[in-house]
Design a protein around this motif. Structure first.
Motif, PDB file in Angstrom:
ATOM      1  N   LYS A 143       1.043  -1.109   0.104  1.00 54.53           N
ATOM      2  CA  LYS A 143      -0.144   0.045   0.112  1.00 54.53           C
ATOM      3  C   LYS A 143       0.868   1.235   0.021  1.00 54.53           C
ATOM      4  O   LYS A 143       0.367   2.412   0.307  1.00 54.53           O
ATOM      5  CB  LYS A 143      -0.723   0.135   1.399  1.00 54.53           C
ATOM      6  N   VAL A 144       1.966   1.024  -0.492  1.00 55.63           N
ATOM      7  CA  VAL A 144       2.778   2.322  -0.463  1.00 55.63           C
ATOM      8  C   VAL A 144       2.701   3.104  -1.953  1.00 55.63           C
ATOM      9  O   VAL A 144       2.635   2.571  -2.738  1.00 55.63           O
ATOM     10  CB  VAL A 144       4.509   1.818  -0.433  1.00 55.63           C
ATOM     11  N   THR A 145       2.158   4.402  -1.679  1.00 54.46           N
ATOM     12  CA  THR A 145       1.883   5.194  -2.664  1.00 54.46           C
ATOM     13  C   THR A 145       3.226   6.069  -3.310  1.00 54.46           C
ATOM     14  O   THR A 145       4.236   6.092  -2.679  1.00 54.46           O
ATOM     15  CB  THR A 145       0.937   6.249  -2.505  1.00 54.46           C
ATOM     16  N   PRO A 146       3.147   6.567  -4.565  1.00 49.96           N
ATOM     17  CA  PRO A 146       4.218   7.276  -4.852  1.00 49.96           C
ATOM     18  C   PRO A 146       4.322   8.340  -3.818  1.00 49.96           C
ATOM     19  O   PRO A 146       5.782   8.827  -3.845  1.00 49.96           O
ATOM     20  CB  PRO A 146       3.762   7.632  -6.270  1.00 49.96           C
ATOM     21  N   LEU A 147       3.645   9.217  -2.996  1.00 51.23           N
ATOM     22  CA  LEU A 147       3.855  10.142  -2.247  1.00 51.23           C
ATOM     23  C   LEU A 147       4.808   9.503  -1.155  1.00 51.23           C
ATOM     24  O   LEU A 147       5.588  10.133  -0.452  1.00 51.23           O
ATOM     25  CB  LEU A 147       2.742  10.744  -1.911  1.00 51.23           C
ATOM     26  N   HIS A 148       4.559   8.237  -0.789  1.00 48.86           N
ATOM     27  CA  HIS A 148       5.367   7.570   0.310  1.00 48.86           C
ATOM     28  C   HIS A 148       6.783   7.606   0.034  1.00 48.86           C
ATOM     29  O   HIS A 148       7.846   7.862   0.708  1.00 48.86           O
ATOM     30  CB  HIS A 148       4.663   6.305   0.683  1.00 48.86           C
TER      31      HIS A 148
END
Length: 443
Positions: free
Chosen positions: A144-149
């Motif tokens: 669930k890691v997004t580009p923002l993370h």
């Protein structure tokens, strides 16, 4: 058996030659046996993996034209196209797409090509992938890691600004541990990234807890570096403010640096006047020291807000103020009856102040869509026309106009010509532009 051994030897040779950039030797090996293109070496890397990893465009084009597959994954599921995205090699990415790169492939962690571009810190590569229409900024990997993370973990403020602009990414999104991008940035001591996230989402995100019940401040307090200590003080102060508050930039330090040359120069002149004949000696000592302090300033303030440093604009204002004061109180009384000279001087002074005020309020080159080159609607158009993808401004998100041949190197570095010559600056006002110019002169 002998043939397999020869293939392994040739595969080892091509890996070494690709990494050393020996394109002639690679071409010779490919003429002997193109089967080495599918040969895997350390970590499951193919020759094209190494070419993309090192950003060797001629080598990558040779391998692709010889039949190399950009979709072969290594042991961790990363393809050569992923490597090109991570390293921001736009021309290699474009060439791979022409040779059938599959944009739907994810690695074993579920990271897409967009994740790799963001993780590598390339805004242009990220924009190029987004223009394909195959990606969404809210896509998450298996954890669930997004580009923002990812951008928050690397501390790349340009990418974070890009992702937060136009609500591309949601700052409140959480990963499999319940951590937001602010948790990630605070844990790594990324002060500027934390500030950008707080400005975008508001202070309520500071009170969000992960699955273990820890807030971003709690994670920051676990760090023992100077950055963590500085960030801890900032977040502690914000944690005592209302949750629904959206913090604004504080201009206290900005105006202090703006007034520093004027106040310091005035103090030196007043002390010199009080000392009488020794005042000239004092001025000769203190003014070079003041100049050294000013020229040692960076183009950004050292505060967490990273505002442009206006000390050079303040120096220009100090010169106008002090010269005006000397004119009014020293030179003007000596020719007061000469009304023609007085009127001319007064008009000249008013014009100077008017032009100075116009400079302060003039946009230094923030591009709008109407100001861009209509020939290119995407980065892909730039590449296919043989133009540099750097003509895409990551701040304005526009394709800038071509530079005329008469444009000098100094104009390119300083960005003084702004909108008319297709240059754009990240600053929002001429004050920011002048401070940035001064910072580059000082460095």
């Amino acid at each position: 058996m002998y043939g397999r051994r020869m293939q392994q030897v040739s595969g080892s040779c091509i890996f070494e030659s690709v990494q050393l950039g020996e394109i002639d030797r690679v071409s010779h090996l490919l003429q002997q046996d193109r089967g080495v293109l599918k040969q895997k070496g350390w970590g499951g890397f193919t020759a094209l993996h190494f070419a993309a990893l090192h950003g060797n465009r001629p080598m990558a084009e040779l391998l692709l034209n010889s039949g190399a597959d950009p979709n072969i994954p290594c042991d961790s599921g990363i393809t050569p196209f992923h490597f090109a995205c991570r390293n921001g090699h736009i021309f290699i990415m474009h060439k791979m797409m022409q040779h059938g790169a599959d944009l739907h492939i994810v690695d074993k962690q579920g990271k897409t090509s967009l994740h790799h571009a963001v993780g590598g810190g390339s805004v242009i590569a990220t924009q190029y992938l987004w223009e394909t229409g195959m990606f969404c900024f809210t896509d998450a990997d298996n954890y669930k890691v997004t580009p923002l993370h990812l951008a928050a973990s690397t501390g790349n403020s340009d990418v974070v600004r890009y992702l937060l602009r136009a609500n591309r990414c949601t700052p409140e999104a959480v990963d499999h541990q319940g951590a937001t991008a602010l948790h990630v940035a605070a844990e790594n001591g990324m002060i500027e990234v934390c500030w950008l996230l707080l400005k975008s989402a508001g202070l309520h995100i500071l009170h969000m807890k992960n699955h273990t019940g820890l807030t971003p401040l709690d994670l920051c307090n676990k760090g023992n570096t100077f950055r963590h200590q500085q960030l801890s003080r900032i977040l502690t102060d914000f944690s005592h403010r209302p949750k629904d508050l959206i913090p604004k930039d504080s201009n206290v330090m900005y105006f202090w640096m703006l007034l520093l040359p004027s106040l310091s120069g005035a103090a030196v002149l007043i002390i010199a006047a009080a000392l009488g004949e020794y005042g000239a000696i004092l001025s000769a000592v203190l003014f070079p020291c003041l100049a050294k302090v000013i020229l040692s300033q960076y183009h950004r303030l050292s505060s967490f807000q990273r505002l442009p440093n206006p000390v050079y604009l303040g120096t220009l204002a100090a010169g106008i103020i002090h010269c005006s004061a000397c004119f009014l109180y020293k030179f003007l009384p000596s020719f007061w009856p000469a009304y023609a000279l007085f009127n001319f001087s007064l008009v000249h002074f008013c014009v100077l102040v008017g032009l100075f005020w116009k400079v302060l309020n003039q946009n230094p080159g923030q591009l709008k869509e109407a100001d861009t080159d209509s020939q290119f609607s995407s980065i892909r158009d730039l590449i296919e026309a043989g133009k540099s993808p750097e003509r895409f401004c990551i701040h304005c998100e526009c394709r800038v106009l071509p530079l005329p041949e008469t444009l000098g190197l100094g104009d390119v570095r300083l960005g003084l010509t702004g909108r008319k010559r297709g240059l754009c600056a990240p600053a929002d006002s001429a004050q920011h532009l002048l401070s940035d110019v001064g910072g580059m002169v000082a460095s």
